[in-house]
Design a protein around this motif. Structure first.
Motif, short mmCIF file in Angstrom:
data_model
loop_
_atom_site.label_atom_id
_atom_site.label_comp_id
_atom_site.label_asym_id
_atom_site.label_seq_id
_atom_site.Cartn_x
_atom_site.Cartn_y
_atom_site.Cartn_z
N ALA A 20 0.83 -1.21 0.00
CA ALA A 20 0.00 0.00 0.00
C ALA A 20 0.86 1.26 0.00
N THR A 21 0.34 2.28 -0.67
CA THR A 21 0.96 3.60 -0.65
C THR A 21 -0.09 4.62 -0.23
N HIS A 22 0.37 5.69 0.37
CA HIS A 22 -0.58 6.73 0.78
C HIS A 22 -1.29 7.36 -0.41
N ASN A 23 -0.57 7.54 -1.51
CA ASN A 23 -1.13 8.22 -2.68
C ASN A 23 -2.22 7.41 -3.37
N ASN A 24 -2.22 6.09 -3.18
CA ASN A 24 -3.13 5.25 -3.96
C ASN A 24 -3.93 4.28 -3.08
N LEU A 25 -3.97 4.49 -1.77
CA LEU A 25 -4.56 3.51 -0.87
C LEU A 25 -6.02 3.20 -1.20
N GLU A 26 -6.83 4.21 -1.40
CA GLU A 26 -8.25 3.97 -1.64
C GLU A 26 -8.46 3.10 -2.88
N ASN A 27 -7.73 3.37 -3.94
CA ASN A 27 -7.82 2.58 -5.16
C ASN A 27 -7.31 1.15 -4.91
N GLN A 28 -6.22 1.03 -4.18
CA GLN A 28 -5.65 -0.28 -3.88
C GLN A 28 -6.62 -1.12 -3.04
N LEU A 29 -7.29 -0.48 -2.08
CA LEU A 29 -8.28 -1.18 -1.26
C LEU A 29 -9.40 -1.75 -2.11
N GLY A 30 -9.82 -0.96 -3.09
CA GLY A 30 -10.91 -1.41 -3.96
C GLY A 30 -10.56 -2.63 -4.79
N LYS A 31 -9.29 -2.85 -5.04
CA LYS A 31 -8.85 -3.97 -5.87
C LYS A 31 -8.37 -5.18 -5.05
N SER A 32 -8.50 -5.12 -3.73
CA SER A 32 -7.95 -6.15 -2.84
C SER A 32 -9.03 -7.07 -2.28
N ASP A 33 -8.69 -8.33 -2.16
CA ASP A 33 -9.54 -9.29 -1.47
C ASP A 33 -9.20 -9.35 0.01
N VAL A 34 -7.90 -9.24 0.29
CA VAL A 34 -7.37 -9.32 1.65
C VAL A 34 -6.56 -8.06 1.93
N VAL A 35 -6.75 -7.51 3.14
CA VAL A 35 -5.96 -6.37 3.59
C VAL A 35 -5.19 -6.82 4.82
N TYR A 36 -3.87 -6.73 4.75
CA TYR A 36 -3.01 -7.13 5.86
C TYR A 36 -2.35 -5.88 6.43
N ILE A 37 -2.58 -5.62 7.73
CA ILE A 37 -2.03 -4.42 8.38
C ILE A 37 -0.91 -4.87 9.30
N HIS A 38 0.30 -4.57 8.90
CA HIS A 38 1.51 -4.99 9.61
C HIS A 38 1.65 -4.21 10.92
N GLY A 39 2.29 -4.83 11.89
CA GLY A 39 2.57 -4.18 13.16
C GLY A 39 3.75 -3.23 13.07
N GLY A 40 4.04 -2.62 14.20
CA GLY A 40 5.15 -1.67 14.27
C GLY A 40 4.82 -0.54 15.23
N ASN A 41 5.07 0.66 14.80
CA ASN A 41 4.85 1.85 15.62
C ASN A 41 3.36 2.23 15.55
N THR A 42 2.66 1.99 16.64
CA THR A 42 1.21 2.22 16.67
C THR A 42 0.86 3.67 16.41
N ALA A 43 1.59 4.59 17.05
CA ALA A 43 1.30 6.02 16.88
C ALA A 43 1.49 6.44 15.42
N LEU A 44 2.53 5.93 14.79
CA LEU A 44 2.78 6.23 13.37
C LEU A 44 1.66 5.69 12.50
N LEU A 45 1.20 4.46 12.78
CA LEU A 45 0.13 3.86 12.00
C LEU A 45 -1.16 4.67 12.12
N ILE A 46 -1.54 5.00 13.33
CA ILE A 46 -2.79 5.74 13.54
C ILE A 46 -2.71 7.12 12.90
N LYS A 47 -1.59 7.79 13.05
CA LYS A 47 -1.42 9.10 12.41
C LYS A 47 -1.50 8.97 10.89
N SER A 48 -0.87 7.95 10.35
CA SER A 48 -0.90 7.72 8.89
C SER A 48 -2.31 7.46 8.40
#
Length: 184
Positions: free
Chosen positions: A73-101
């Motif tokens: 996923a990229t920020h510039n194309n996320l909505e389009n990428q979501l529309g074309k996906s069957d599965v969405v996998y959200i990787h772990g890491g820095n929670t604050a960074l993820l929520i802000k993103s």
């Protein structure tokens, strides 16, 4: 169709029987041709290629004969990428960074409806209504996709920290490698 959500307590990149079950659950009952979107917004962008390969390797271990197409996923194309996906996998890491993103993507919750969505650690927190982050040492709100209050990487302490979350939420204490499935 309901949204299938699989949440993990963390460290899903490691190869073990619990993570085999987690990734097997993600691809269970999916078509032979499958599109997986990997969201790595909880990691610095210079780590995305390496971290996505760990995720791909896990899917390939359990995918059998499935033809799986992977997209990072990229920020510039996320909505389009979501529309074309069957599965969405959200990787772990820095929670604050993820929520802000994810605040940059207000349509995210709507776009994942009727899909299979997997969250690992910070990804689990994002999908929850309320969580206690040991690294942040505080209660925070997720997007509320699933009505839970959760602690990932649970080690039999800090359970009382969830008392500051609403009482009407299911309490989920996920140790490393554990997962749970929801349909919403």
């Amino acid at each position: 169709m309901k949204t299938k959500i699989i949440v993990s307590g963390g460290y899903a990149n490691e190869i073990n029987s619990d993570n085999t079950k987690f990734f097997t659950e993600i691809v269970r009952d999916t078509p032979d041709k499958l599109s997986v979107l990997i969201i790595l917004f909880a990691k610095p962008e210079d780590e995305w290629a390496k971290k996505s390969q760990y995720v791909i390797n896990q899917f390939e271990r359990v995918g059998g004969l499935k033809n799986i197409k992977y997209t990072v996923a990229t920020h510039n194309n996320l909505e389009n990428q979501l529309g074309k996906s069957d599965v969405v996998y959200i990787h772990g890491g820095n929670t604050a960074l993820l929520i802000k993103s994810m605040q940059k993507h207000p349509d995210f919750v709507e776009k994942i409806k009727s899909k299979i969505v997997a969250g690992e650690s910070a990804g689990t927190y994002l999908l929850s209504k309320c969580f206690y982050s040991k690294s942040l040492q505080q209660i925070r709100d997720g997007l509320g996709v699933i009505p839970i209050k959760v602690i990932c990487h649970f080690e039999d302490r800090n359970e009382n920290k969830l008392d500051d979350c609403p009482d009407n939420l299911e309490k989920l204490l996920l140790k490393d490698f554990e997962h749970k499935v929801y349909f919403v």
